[in-house]
Design a protein around this motif. Structure first.
Motif, PDB file in Angstrom:
ATOM      1  N   GLY A   1       2.861  -1.378 -10.965  1.00 56.01           N
ATOM      2  CA  GLY A   1       2.684  -2.888 -10.198  1.00 56.01           C
ATOM      3  C   GLY A   1       1.687  -3.165  -9.341  1.00 56.01           C
ATOM      4  N   GLU A   2       0.413  -2.310  -9.612  1.00 57.90           N
ATOM      5  CA  GLU A   2      -0.599  -2.783  -8.254  1.00 57.90           C
ATOM      6  C   GLU A   2      -1.255  -4.666  -8.264  1.00 57.90           C
ATOM      7  OE1 GLU A   2      -5.340  -0.988  -7.972  1.00 57.90           O
ATOM      8  OE2 GLU A   2      -3.881  -0.101  -9.228  1.00 57.90           O
ATOM      9  N   HIS A   3      -1.661  -4.591 -10.027  1.00 61.30           N
ATOM     10  CA  HIS A   3      -1.646  -5.944  -9.512  1.00 61.30           C
ATOM     11  C   HIS A   3      -0.404  -6.874 -10.200  1.00 61.30           C
ATOM     12  CE1 HIS A   3      -5.887  -4.009 -10.235  1.00 61.30           C
ATOM     13  NE2 HIS A   3      -5.228  -2.939 -11.009  1.00 61.30           N
ATOM     14  N   PRO A   4      -0.882  -8.651  -9.691  1.00 59.14           N
ATOM     15  CA  PRO A   4       0.372  -9.419  -9.848  1.00 59.14           C
ATOM     16  C   PRO A   4       0.634  -9.428 -10.987  1.00 59.14           C
ATOM     17  CG  PRO A   4      -1.694 -10.143  -8.343  1.00 59.14           C
ATOM     18  CD  PRO A   4      -1.916  -8.499  -8.714  1.00 59.14           C
ATOM     19  N   GLU A   5      -0.142  -9.182 -12.201  1.00 59.51           N
ATOM     20  CA  GLU A   5       0.146  -9.465 -13.838  1.00 59.51           C
ATOM     21  C   GLU A   5       1.171  -8.328 -14.136  1.00 59.51           C
ATOM     22  OE1 GLU A   5      -3.758  -8.028 -13.999  1.00 59.51           O
ATOM     23  OE2 GLU A   5      -2.976  -9.835 -12.560  1.00 59.51           O
ATOM     24  N   GLU A   6       0.981  -6.867 -13.592  1.00 60.95           N
ATOM     25  CA  GLU A   6       1.449  -5.963 -13.529  1.00 60.95           C
ATOM     26  C   GLU A   6       2.991  -6.078 -13.182  1.00 60.95           C
ATOM     27  OE1 GLU A   6      -2.203  -2.793 -13.643  1.00 60.95           O
ATOM     28  OE2 GLU A   6      -0.897  -2.689 -12.083  1.00 60.95           O
ATOM     29  N   VAL A   7       3.150  -6.493 -12.156  1.00 61.19           N
ATOM     30  CA  VAL A   7       4.015  -6.647 -10.946  1.00 61.19           C
ATOM     31  C   VAL A   7       5.086  -8.174 -11.714  1.00 61.19           C
ATOM     32  CG1 VAL A   7       5.648  -7.716  -9.162  1.00 61.19           C
ATOM     33  CG2 VAL A   7       3.520  -6.078  -8.724  1.00 61.19           C
ATOM     34  N   GLU A   8       4.875  -9.331 -12.773  1.00 63.99           N
ATOM     35  CA  GLU A   8       5.090 -10.126 -13.627  1.00 63.99           C
ATOM     36  C   GLU A   8       6.178  -9.210 -14.343  1.00 63.99           C
ATOM     37  OE1 GLU A   8       3.973 -14.195 -15.051  1.00 63.99           O
ATOM     38  OE2 GLU A   8       2.967 -13.912 -14.111  1.00 63.99           O
ATOM     39  N   GLN A   9       4.981  -8.452 -15.950  1.00 65.24           N
ATOM     40  CA  GLN A   9       5.569  -7.654 -16.034  1.00 65.24           C
ATOM     41  C   GLN A   9       7.112  -6.911 -15.735  1.00 65.24           C
ATOM     42  OE1 GLN A   9       2.817  -5.988 -19.643  1.00 65.24           O
ATOM     43  NE2 GLN A   9       1.272  -7.008 -17.743  1.00 65.24           N
ATOM     44  N   ILE A  10       6.865  -6.174 -14.591  1.00 65.02           N
ATOM     45  CA  ILE A  10       8.023  -4.830 -14.756  1.00 65.02           C
ATOM     46  C   ILE A  10       8.994  -5.892 -14.370  1.00 65.02           C
ATOM     47  CG2 ILE A  10       8.660  -3.314 -12.800  1.00 65.02           C
ATOM     48  CD1 ILE A  10       5.693  -2.092 -12.306  1.00 65.02           C
TER      49      ILE A  10
ATOM     50  N   ARG B   1      -6.882  -7.656  -6.651  1.00 69.06           N
ATOM     51  CA  ARG B   1      -7.555  -6.390  -5.987  1.00 69.06           C
ATOM     52  C   ARG B   1      -7.595  -6.156  -4.182  1.00 69.06           C
ATOM     53  NH1 ARG B   1     -10.282  -3.198 -11.347  1.00 69.06           N
ATOM     54  NH2 ARG B   1      -9.003  -4.998 -12.981  1.00 69.06           N
ATOM     55  N   ARG B   2      -8.121  -5.299  -4.339  1.00 71.58           N
ATOM     56  CA  ARG B   2      -8.248  -5.179  -2.856  1.00 71.58           C
ATOM     57  C   ARG B   2      -9.240  -3.456  -2.832  1.00 71.58           C
ATOM     58  NH1 ARG B   2      -4.880  -5.748   3.083  1.00 71.58           N
ATOM     59  NH2 ARG B   2      -5.804  -3.705   3.932  1.00 71.58           N
ATOM     60  N   SER B   3     -10.276  -3.631  -2.988  1.00 73.25           N
ATOM     61  CA  SER B   3     -10.565  -2.220  -3.863  1.00 73.25           C
ATOM     62  C   SER B   3     -11.509  -1.154  -2.722  1.00 73.25           C
ATOM     63  CB  SER B   3     -12.358  -3.123  -4.083  1.00 73.25           C
ATOM     64  OG  SER B   3     -13.388  -1.586  -4.864  1.00 73.25           O
ATOM     65  N   GLY B   4     -10.973  -0.349  -2.365  1.00 76.63           N
ATOM     66  CA  GLY B   4     -10.569   0.891  -1.828  1.00 76.63           C
ATOM     67  C   GLY B   4      -9.649   1.147  -1.016  1.00 76.63           C
ATOM     68  N   GLN B   5      -8.820   0.028  -0.769  1.00 80.76           N
ATOM     69  CA  GLN B   5      -8.160  -0.172   0.380  1.00 80.76           C
ATOM     70  C   GLN B   5      -6.520  -0.095   0.230  1.00 80.76           C
ATOM     71  OE1 GLN B   5      -9.124  -3.414   2.793  1.00 80.76           O
ATOM     72  NE2 GLN B   5     -10.937  -2.825   3.365  1.00 80.76           N
ATOM     73  N   GLY B   6      -5.942   1.024   1.333  1.00 78.61           N
ATOM     74  CA  GLY B   6      -4.484   0.668   0.864  1.00 78.61           C
ATOM     75  C   GLY B   6      -3.822  -0.081   1.274  1.00 78.61           C
ATOM     76  N   ASP B   7      -2.248  -0.498   1.251  1.00 81.11           N
ATOM     77  CA  ASP B   7      -1.297  -1.249   1.334  1.00 81.11           C
ATOM     78  C   ASP B   7      -0.906  -1.309   2.759  1.00 81.11           C
ATOM     79  OD1 ASP B   7       1.638  -1.875  -0.937  1.00 81.11           O
ATOM     80  OD2 ASP B   7      -0.173  -0.137  -0.287  1.00 81.11           O
TER      81      ASP B   7
END
Length: 116
Positions: free
Chosen positions: A78-87, A110-116
């Motif tokens: 679920g990293e990307h919004p469209e992935e969360v939507e599919q899940i 995306r937030r390249s190179g950073q965690g949440d």
């Protein structure tokens, strides 16, 4: 949480035990995350499998009086919004909620190179 079908029973048992612990100490919510398979490309079936697995775990946690929440992370299915939507399309909304990792979901996804 691992989505490998061979590990499904193990994952359900582990998170059900975690929910029992949460219940026993007076908690109300259990949060789960997942692991993105590293050895192959992701398919649409993977998102469906995760949504169904979250729902199955959610049934078990609800029986214990504990609500289940899915939390996405960088590097997860679920990293990307469209992935969360599919899940979430594959998950039963009565059995699981979502706790979005807002730091990971920017308009570009995306937030390249950073965690949440």
């Amino acid at each position: 949480m691992r989505i490998d079908p061979a590990l499904q029973n193990e994952e359900i048992a582990k998170h059900t035990a975690n929910a029992k612990f949460v219940h026993d100490v007076g908690g109300l919510y259990l949060q789960v995350t997942d692991e993105r398979p590293k050895d192959r490309a992701i398919t649409a079936a993977d998102y469906k499998r995760l949504g169904r697995l979250i729902s199955e775990i959610g049934k078990r946690t609800a029986d214990l009086g504990v609500s289940l929440g899915y939390h996405n992370h960088m590097g997860s299915l679920g990293e990307h919004p469209e992935e969360v939507e599919q899940i979430l399309e594959a998950a039963d909304p009565r059995l699981c909620q979502i706790g979005v990792g807002c730091g990971a979901l920017l308009p570009g996804g995306r937030r390249s190179g950073q965690g949440d």
